[in-house]
Design an enzyme around this catalytic site. Structure first.
Site, PDB file in Angstrom:
ATOM      1  CG  ASP A  71       8.137  47.463  -9.494  1.00 39.05           C
ATOM      2  OD1 ASP A  71       9.042  46.895 -10.120  1.00 39.05           O
ATOM      3  OD2 ASP A  71       6.983  47.618  -9.949  1.00 39.05           O
ATOM      4  CE  LYS A  83       8.555  61.187  -1.240  1.00 40.22           C
ATOM      5  NZ  LYS A  83       9.482  62.322  -1.475  1.00 40.22           N
ATOM      6  CE1 TYR A 142       2.753  48.897  -8.119  1.00 35.20           C
ATOM      7  CE2 TYR A 142       4.268  47.104  -7.727  1.00 35.20           C
ATOM      8  CZ  TYR A 142       4.012  48.367  -8.211  1.00 35.20           C
ATOM      9  OH  TYR A 142       5.021  49.092  -8.799  1.00 35.20           O
ATOM     10  CG  ASP A 188      13.116  47.497 -12.844  1.00 36.50           C
ATOM     11  OD1 ASP A 188      13.296  46.369 -12.338  1.00 36.50           O
ATOM     12  OD2 ASP A 188      12.317  47.694 -13.780  1.00 36.50           O
TER      13      ASP A 188
END
Ligand code: NAD
Length: 385
Positions: free
Chosen positions: A258, A202, A151, A262
């Protein structure tokens, strides 16, 4: 118990409220009633200052947050944030939108550890979309790195290449210090909870993932009392739905955090119940800067109706009691009060089952205050930090 100043004397705890837009001011007003109760009960003087952020700040000052508000936030012991955004500002370019207010605060205050608990209150287990036996009593803490990663990475942008085709670029980049500090914070949190930390990356396909795993392993060697495991992010997304109770604390980067937080939120059943904290955790026992906010947005569809559920914001203040005021007994008392009112059947519209009577946001706070009074009568005062 006030906040302890550098000179060692007690002073008032400085709380800055930034309600933002939409239902932000409704839920912050309700939360301040609970803040006042604890200020009185704990005998902690709390100085409260209010300011504007998001769309409200765009309307007033032309920017989503002013330098003066960032400065105030930097000096506050903690910030209670509501939510920002709404249809009125949806047409603005990305860099000028209300959401930039919270992103700038996180970046400038270096609030690098975003803590999102996913807890299922047994009293409303039916609100989750998963089977009750899977989610009942889950208690997961997701620690998301929140000031770096994709981001924020450069270069970024949309360009037109030599073939006239539009091409978009984002950059995922982490240095080892950024990974190490959030991992250290997560180990500390795991130590104070169930003692298990799962680091998610990852590493199989991303360079940042490989470095993330190396650093998490290195930090783990200094924190051998906490059980460290590693998991790929895609597997973690599946395991959260398959067997969520296996997790205690999860630490991961900004993007995966993020998404996974959620997903974990859905296990709890309602957006209106989920708090968060974003901390500068150089010393997890004494975060210098801290922002507390519900995870939901400004809910423009219900603004002004008085039905917004204040519990996520009230529980965010509970995290403030825990992490900034360092009074876990007071935070537990607040959680008990929430569970008591849910057990008594109080429901705002977002968590009421079909046919169940719903109370207003203000009535929900009334019932929380009543429960706190009852619980306080049964337990000794918690004056200590
Ligand atoms: P939202 O969380 O605002 O609302 C989603 C749904 O949940 C709506 O139906 C809403 O009524 C309901 N809801 C949310 N909070 C509730 C509460 N406390 N009580 C009862 N019901 C509640 O998400 P959205 O609709 O996608 O976004 C609305 C605006 O909020 C957008 O402008 C978005 O950018 C912004 N937003 C801001 C933040 C933030 O400030 N951190 C986070 C998410 C979204």
């Amino acid at each position: 118990m006030g906040a302890v100043s550098e000179s060692g004397t007690n002073r008032a705890f400085n709380l800055l409220t930034l309600p933002g837009d939409g239902i932000g001011s409704e839920i912050i007003d309700e939360t301040l009633r609970v803040v006042a109760w604890f200020s009185d009960y704990l005998d902690v003087p709390i100085d409260i200052e209010h300011d504007i952020v998001g769309g409200a700040s765009i309307d007033e000052h032309g920017v989503p947050i002013t330098d003066a508000v960032v400065q105030k936030a930097n000096c506050a012991d903690a910030i209670l944030f509501g939510a920002v955004g709404g249809p009125k500002w949806d047409g603005l370019p990305r860099a000028a939108r209300p959401e930039m207010g919270i992103l700038r605060l996180r970046k400038e205050l270096d609030l690098f550890a975003n803590l999102r608990p996913a807890v299922n209150f047994p009293e409303i287990v039916a609100a989750s979309s998963l089977r009750p036996e899977l989610v009942e009593s889950i208690d997961i803490m997701i620690v998301r790195e929140s000031t770096s990663g994709v981001y924020f990475g450069e270069p970024r942008g949309i360009e037109t290449n030599e073939k006239g085709m539009r091409r978009a670029v984002d950059t995922q980049a982490y240095d080892e210090a950024e990974i190490a500090r959030v991992c250290r914070a997560a180990f500390e949190i795991a130590r104070r909870r169930g003692g298990r930390l799962c680091s998610v990356d990852k590493a199989n396909v991303m360079e940042t993932g490989a470095l993330w795993r190396t650093i998490a392993t290195e930090i783990g060697q200094d924190n051998a009392d906490v059980e460290l495991s590693h998991m790929y992010a895609d597997n973690c997304a599946m395991q959260l739905l398959r067997e969520p109770k296996q997790f205690d604390v999860i630490v991961t980067d900004n993007l995966f955090g993020d998404i996974l937080s959620d997903e974990a939120a859905a296990l709890s059943g309602s957006l209106g119940l989920l708090p968060s904290a974003t901390l500068h955790m150089a010393d997890p026992e004494r975060p210098k800067r801290a922002l507390y906010e519900p995870i939901h947005g400004s809910a423009p569809d219900i603004v002004g109706k008085g039905i917004a559920n204040p519990l996520a914001s009230i529980l965010s203040f509970g995290m403030c009691l825990n992490y900034s005021l360092r009074n876990s007994a007071a935070a537990d008392l607040l959680t008990q009060a929430v569970r008591r009112v849910l057990a008594q059947g109080f429901r705002t519209a977002d968590i009421a089952a079909a046919g169940e009577k719903a109370v207003t946001g203000s009535e929900m706070t009334d019932s929380i205050l009543a429960a706190l009074n009852e619980l306080a009568e049964d337990s000794p005062r918690m004056m200590e930090a």
